[in-house]
Write a protein that holds these residues in place. Structure first.
Motif, mmCIF file in Angstrom:
data_model
loop_
_atom_site.group_PDB
_atom_site.id
_atom_site.type_symbol
_atom_site.label_atom_id
_atom_site.label_comp_id
_atom_site.label_asym_id
_atom_site.label_seq_id
_atom_site.Cartn_x
_atom_site.Cartn_y
_atom_site.Cartn_z
ATOM 1 N N ARG A 263 45.779 21.938 8.611
ATOM 2 C CA ARG A 263 46.859 21.457 9.470
ATOM 3 C C ARG A 263 46.330 20.925 10.806
ATOM 4 O O ARG A 263 46.722 19.846 11.236
ATOM 5 C CB ARG A 263 47.885 22.568 9.713
ATOM 6 N N ASP A 264 45.455 21.670 11.468
ATOM 7 C CA ASP A 264 44.983 21.232 12.791
ATOM 8 C C ASP A 264 44.223 19.908 12.723
ATOM 9 O O ASP A 264 44.318 19.082 13.632
ATOM 10 C CB ASP A 264 44.153 22.317 13.486
ATOM 11 N N GLU A 265 43.499 19.665 11.633
ATOM 12 C CA GLU A 265 42.788 18.390 11.465
ATOM 13 C C GLU A 265 43.773 17.229 11.306
ATOM 14 O O GLU A 265 43.582 16.153 11.849
ATOM 15 C CB GLU A 265 41.862 18.459 10.251
ATOM 16 N N ILE A 266 44.834 17.477 10.543
ATOM 17 C CA ILE A 266 45.845 16.437 10.306
ATOM 18 C C ILE A 266 46.624 16.144 11.586
ATOM 19 O O ILE A 266 46.826 14.985 11.950
ATOM 20 C CB ILE A 266 46.780 16.848 9.152
ATOM 21 N N VAL A 267 47.027 17.191 12.285
ATOM 22 C CA VAL A 267 47.776 17.008 13.531
ATOM 23 C C VAL A 267 46.926 16.249 14.552
ATOM 24 O O VAL A 267 47.413 15.318 15.201
ATOM 25 C CB VAL A 267 48.268 18.359 14.089
ATOM 26 N N ALA A 268 45.662 16.602 14.668
ATOM 27 C CA ALA A 268 44.777 15.902 15.607
ATOM 28 C C ALA A 268 44.639 14.429 15.237
ATOM 29 O O ALA A 268 44.672 13.554 16.115
ATOM 30 C CB ALA A 268 43.400 16.575 15.641
ATOM 31 N N ALA A 269 44.505 14.145 13.947
ATOM 32 C CA ALA A 269 44.384 12.747 13.506
ATOM 33 C C ALA A 269 45.672 11.984 13.777
ATOM 34 O O ALA A 269 45.636 10.821 14.188
ATOM 35 C CB ALA A 269 44.036 12.690 12.023
ATOM 36 N N GLN A 270 46.809 12.628 13.572
ATOM 37 C CA GLN A 270 48.092 11.976 13.819
ATOM 38 C C GLN A 270 48.294 11.718 15.312
ATOM 39 O O GLN A 270 48.809 10.681 15.693
ATOM 40 C CB GLN A 270 49.252 12.809 13.266
ATOM 41 N N GLU A 271 47.900 12.672 16.145
ATOM 42 C CA GLU A 271 48.033 12.490 17.591
ATOM 43 C C GLU A 271 47.109 11.399 18.097
ATOM 44 O O GLU A 271 47.445 10.681 19.034
ATOM 45 C CB GLU A 271 47.772 13.808 18.315
ATOM 46 N N ALA A 272 45.951 11.251 17.476
ATOM 47 C CA ALA A 272 45.000 10.209 17.876
ATOM 48 C C ALA A 272 45.469 8.829 17.435
ATOM 49 O O ALA A 272 45.156 7.828 18.065
ATOM 50 C CB ALA A 272 43.618 10.494 17.297
ATOM 51 N N GLY A 273 46.238 8.769 16.349
ATOM 52 C CA GLY A 273 46.763 7.495 15.859
ATOM 53 C C GLY A 273 47.897 7.022 16.749
ATOM 54 O O GLY A 273 48.791 7.784 17.100
#
Length: 168
Positions: free
Chosen positions: A118-128
């Motif tokens: 989850r934390d990897e996905i959330v970080a990627a989404q926030e960076a996008g």
């Protein structure tokens, strides 16, 4: 109770989906997600949640993933040269621990399974910065880049997880 085993029904679903695409040139809607859920549960020792269960996950882990709430996404790769293929929308506002992406060939057979926390996905989404990223959409390439390869058709479940980010 059905007179057919779930395994037999999924095999027939794979055949029908393949034949339908060959006949029409279009995918048979909704089928790849059901097949992906079956394959992920079988290959990764997951327990599917009962139909109608509320929540943002499709299965609960057993064994080394015990208790983990997992969203399952599936994508059939008909043309590996085609870029921009996307996975289904990720339910960022709901409760889950990781997402599993089952990649299938044109026969609707799995060839790789990736898992991202989850934390990897959330970080990627926030960076996008795109509107798609904000809605929980992600490309297959991006998911593979932030995830770990956890199963392959050739080797089964990976004993040592291969991390895409470090190349180890």
């Amino acid at each position: 109770m059905s007179i057919y085993s779930l395994e037999k029904l999924i095999a027939e679903t794979r055949r029908i989906a393949r034949d339908y695409r060959n006949a029409t040139g279009k995918p048979l809607g909704g089928v790849s997600g059901e097949i992906a859920q079956f394959d992920a549960c079988k290959q990764l020792d997951l327990e599917p949640v009962p139909p109608g269960t509320q929540g943002g996950y499709d299965a609960v882990g057993r064994g080394k993933r015990a208790g983990k709430k997992i969203q399952i996404k599936g994508r059939v790769i008909f043309d590996e040269e085609r870029s921009g293929q996307r996975i289904g929308q990720l339910k960022l506002e709901q409760e889950w621990d990781s997402v599993v992406l089952v990649l299938m060939d044109d026969h609707f057979e799995p060839f790789e399974i990736y898992e991202a926390e989850r934390d990897e996905i959330v970080a990627a989404q926030e960076a996008g910065q795109s509107k798609r990223a904000k809605r929980g959409a992600m490309s297959v390439a991006k998911f593979k880049a932030i995830s770990q390869l956890v199963w392959t058709r050739e080797f089964g479940e990976e004993n040592e997880v291969w991390d895409n980010r470090s190349g180890s």
